[in-house]
Structures are given as structure tokens and as C-alpha cells.
Design an enzyme around this catalytic site. Structure first.
Site, PDB file in Angstrom:
ATOM      1  N   HIS A   1      -1.497   2.065  22.292  1.00 56.61           N
ATOM      2  CA  HIS A   1      -2.543   1.501  21.421  1.00 56.61           C
ATOM      3  C   HIS A   1      -2.980   2.468  20.323  1.00 56.61           C
ATOM      4  O   HIS A   1      -3.631   2.050  19.363  1.00 56.61           O
ATOM      5  CB  HIS A   1      -3.770   1.074  22.242  1.00 56.61           C
TER       6      HIS A   1
ATOM      7  N   ASP B   1       4.617  -2.966  28.643  1.00 53.97           N
ATOM      8  CA  ASP B   1       3.233  -2.960  29.135  1.00 53.97           C
ATOM      9  C   ASP B   1       2.655  -4.372  28.956  1.00 53.97           C
ATOM     10  O   ASP B   1       3.091  -5.116  28.072  1.00 53.97           O
ATOM     11  CB  ASP B   1       2.429  -1.950  28.316  1.00 53.97           C
TER      12      ASP B   1
ATOM     13  N   HIS C   1      -0.037  -5.218  27.663  1.00 53.43           N
ATOM     14  CA  HIS C   1      -0.741  -5.324  26.379  1.00 53.43           C
ATOM     15  C   HIS C   1       0.193  -4.999  25.213  1.00 53.43           C
ATOM     16  O   HIS C   1       1.058  -4.127  25.327  1.00 53.43           O
ATOM     17  CB  HIS C   1      -1.923  -4.350  26.352  1.00 53.43           C
TER      18      HIS C   1
HETATM   19  N1  Q9C Z   1     -12.527  -4.048  31.447  1.00 49.38           N
HETATM   20  C1  Q9C Z   1      -3.199   0.090  28.363  1.00 49.38           C
HETATM   21  O1  Q9C Z   1      -2.731  -0.593  29.238  1.00 49.38           O
HETATM   22  N2  Q9C Z   1      -9.518  -3.564  27.970  1.00 49.38           N
HETATM   23  N3  Q9C Z   1      -4.404  -0.127  27.839  1.00 49.38           N
HETATM   24  C2  Q9C Z   1      -9.561  -3.845  29.359  1.00 49.38           C
HETATM   25  C3  Q9C Z   1     -11.126  -4.225  31.193  1.00 49.38           C
HETATM   26  C4  Q9C Z   1      -8.615  -2.551  27.484  1.00 49.38           C
HETATM   27  C5  Q9C Z   1      -5.191  -1.227  28.295  1.00 49.38           C
HETATM   28  C6  Q9C Z   1     -10.857  -4.455  29.728  1.00 49.38           C
HETATM   29  C7  Q9C Z   1      -7.220  -2.590  28.011  1.00 49.38           C
HETATM   30  C8  Q9C Z   1      -6.404  -1.467  27.476  1.00 49.38           C
HETATM   31  C9  Q9C Z   1      -2.438   1.282  27.870  1.00 49.38           C
HETATM   32 ZN    ZN Z   2      -1.561  -2.186  29.215  1.00 43.59          ZN
END
Ligand code: Q9C
Ligand code: ZN
Length: 354
Positions: free
Chosen positions: A163, A199, A201
Site C-alpha cells: 500500500h 494479497d 487487498h
Molecule cells: N479494522 C495489508 O494487508 N483496514 N494491509 C483494515 C480493519 C486496512 C491491510 C480495517 C487493511 C490494510 C498489507
Molecule cells: Zn492485505
């Protein structure tokens, strides 16, 4: 599988992230990488080494100087505001969206945090720079090993990276390890490098870094950004721009998708990499596609990850694996190492039949 392990990863240990109006305990915890390391050792899956050190200048192919300067000093600046801050994570609370200026660099610390970030879910702590910096060294070390003839290498590190953009952190990421690995492969003389991001995301940082380049093809399978983080990038109509047009391909899938559709999509993504005629592959290896993941929404099961590794090895490309997400701590080690072991097993089969 040759592994470069970030021995400083636990220097980065956030306490809380902002979620639905509350500060909740961080999902991105040191135990994640501890679990993967323990599983690698349990299965005796090759050598585990500390990273080789690289100069900060090795980061400039991916990140801006002013972002690196900010990140290196951020914790000291935070504590200088108030000595009591030493016990608190630093989180941003104001951002320069749209009609606000991002060319000026404010003196105010909160303003600089917002300028260089995308969310309030990524605490910056004492040790964030040292951990992220050693993680970058892991990614660069793995890339050099593969450029030097190794079939594959694994950068086992946190915080994750995909990200993080050229000049911002977010989504638990600070330095973009996969982008650094791809750029290092290019600088080692490989002309066409593919990044496959599996991943849960979308890797908005990685996509943006290479969006106008034809030498690095980015393709990602992820939860539909219309409902899933990072929300503002990762749609199917993002195909690259300028010289990079045609060298970006996204595969958003609805929340709830299972292994059958996911694996069929993987085959399509790999088809794109084959058409690009990649000379090396960087895999952003997140296992937050697991059914039990607390922050994601696909339903892959533990044995599925062995098949993922096998399918990846069938490309026969020199491969750098970079660890990304995966927050089901009890299963993250087994799931991640299943990918690596499946890959190694298939690589042996390929070699014998070559
Ligand atoms: N409370 C990676 O997997 N938001 N990043 C999650 C949960 C952010 C994930 C909300 C997710 C980022 C590298
Ligand atoms: Zn992720």
C-alpha cells in the site's frame, strides 16, 4: 527456499489503529512473522539469512527523497512535540485532499503526517523506520539472489509494503518492498519484470509506482475496492497510462469469493504475465485471502495454499516472494509456508522434466 528474515521486524509494534471511530488493537503484529519463521524452521524449508545492508540511495528508485527524509525523522519529531508522546503511537488526522496543496511541506508535524499518509490505520512508532528499512534490505537481498541465479527467494518481513506509494504510508505499509525488489531486478539487467499481487487487498502503492512504465507489469487479484480497502484504486478499468498503457491489470473479485473462482482468476493473471514475456516474477504474498482472516473477505482454506505455490512455480520464472498481509495469526505461518513449499515441490518436478 532461501529466506531473508527481517531480524528488526519487531522494532515496529503499533498499539492501536483507528477503526469505526475507535482506537482498536493493531492487527498487524510481530507474532505474524514469528509464526512464519517458526513454520519455515519446523519444515526445514531452506536457509534463513539476515538481509545484506544497502545504502538509503537504493530506495530512491521507488520512493521520493522528501518522503524518506520525513519517515527517517518522524518518530523523533513526534516525541519532540511532547515527551509524553514516547508512550503513544503517532497517527495522522488531517489530509491534503483534492483542492488542498501537497507541494508545500508544512513545519507542523500533524500536517506532515497527513501529507505523507493515506489512512489512520497505520501507526508510526519508535522503530518503524529501522524495521521498515531492514525489510527493504530483505527485499533487495532476495532480488539480488534471484538476479544472480537463484530459482526463488523469500523476503520475510513486516511491516508489509504494497500500500505504500512513492511518497506515502498507509494500509500498515511504509516502504514498498515488492516495488523495491522489482526495481532492483530491473537494475540488475532484467528487462521485463512482472509483479503478481495476491494479497486480499489491492496493492495501490505498487500499481501507482509503475503505472506509467512498460518495463514492470503489475497484476493483482483482490477484494473489489468498491467495498474493500484501499477503496480508491484497484478497479478493472485501470490499465496503465502513457508508456505504461497495457501494463497494468486488475482482477477485483466480490467479497466472499472462494478458491475455485480465485484460482481460475490466478490462471488468467498468469496468462497476462506470460503474454508480457516476463523474465522474472515478484509475488506480493499476502495470505489474508484465508477464510479465517479478521480484516478480509475471501474463503481460501489452508490446503489451497499448497496449490497456489504449485501454480506459481509452473510459470518457471525466477521468483521473489515478498510477505504482505495475513492477520489470522494462528494460521498465518502454515498458510504462508504452504505456498512456499508447494512452489519448491513443483520447481523440483519442473526441473526433472526439463
Ligand atoms: N479494522 C495489508 O494487508 N483496514 N494491509 C483494515 C480493519 C486496512 C491491510 C480495517 C487493511 C490494510 C498489507
Ligand atoms: Zn492485505
Amino acid at each position: 527456499m532461501l529466506t531473508y528474515y527481517n531480524h528488526l521486524h519487531s522494532d515496529h509494534e503499533g498499539k492501536v489503529e483507528m477503526f469505526r471511530g475507535a482506537l482498536v488493537p493493531c492487527f498487524e503484529v510481530p507474532a505474524r512473522v514469528d509464526r512464519v519463521l517458526a513454520e519455515l524452521k519446523k519444515r526445514k524449508l531452506g536457509t534463513v539469512l539476515p538481509p545484506n545492508p544497502f545504502d538509503d540511495s537504493a530506495l530512491l528508485g521507488v520512493h521520493s527523497q522528501r518522503y524518506l527524509d520525513f519517515l527517517r525523522d518522524a518518530w523523533d519529531d513526534w516525541v519532540a512535540l511532547d515527551p509524553a508522546n514516547a508512550k503513544r503511537d503517532a497517527l495522522p488526522s488531517v489530509w491534503p485532499v483534492r483542492t488542498l496543496r501537497s507541494d508545500v511541506l508544512p513545519d507542523n508535524f500533524a500536517a506532515r503526517m497527513g501529507l505523507f499518509s493515506m489512512d489512520a490505520g497505520s501507526p508510526l512508532t519508535d522503530g518503524t523506520w529501522d524495521a521498515a528499512r531492514a525489510g527493504a534490505d530483505c527485499a533487495l537481498s532476495a532480488a539480488l539472489a534471484v538476479a544472480g541465479g537463484k530459482r526463488a527467494a523469500f523476503a520475510l518481513t513486516r511491516p508489509p509494503g504494497h500500500h505504500a506509494g512513492a511518497d506515502f504510508f498507509g494500509g500498515y505499509c511504509f516502504l514498498n518492498n515488492a516495488a523495491l525488489a522489482a526495481q532492483a531486478l530491473r537494475e540488475q539487467g532484467l528487462e521485463r519484470v512482472a509483479i503478481l499481487d495476491i494479497d486480499y487487498h489491492h496493492g495501490n502503492g505498487t500499481q501507482a509506482i509503475f503505472y506509467e512504465r512498460a518495463d514492470v507489469f503489475y497484476t493483482s487479484i483482490h477484494g473489489d475496492p468498491s467495498t474493500e480497502f484501499p477503496f480508491y484504486l484497484g478497479y478493472a478499468d485501470e490499465l496503465g497510462a502513457g508508456a505504461g498503457l497495457g501494463f497494468n491489470r486488475n482482477w477485483p473479485l466480490p467479497r466472499g469469493s472462494g478458491f475455485e473462482v480465485w484460482h481460475a482468476t490466478l490462471q488468467q493473471a498468469l496468462q497476462g504475465i506470460a503474454e508480457f514475456d516476463a523474465q522474472a516474477l515478484v509475488v506480493s504474498l499476502g495470505v489474508d485471502t484465508f477464510a479465517g482472516d479478521p480484516v478480509a473477505g475471501f474463503t481460501l482454506q489452508t490446503p489451497d495454499y499448497l496449490q497456489v505455490g504449485k501454480t506459481l512455480a509452473q510459470t518457471n520464472l525466477p521468483t521473489v516472494f515478498v510477505f504482505e498481509g495475513g492477520y489470522a495469526v494462528a494460521e498465518v505461518g502454515v498458510n504462508t509456508v504452504n505456498v512456499l513449499q508447494g512452489f519448491d515441490q513443483q520447481a523440483v518436478v519442473n526441473k526433472e522434466s526439463a
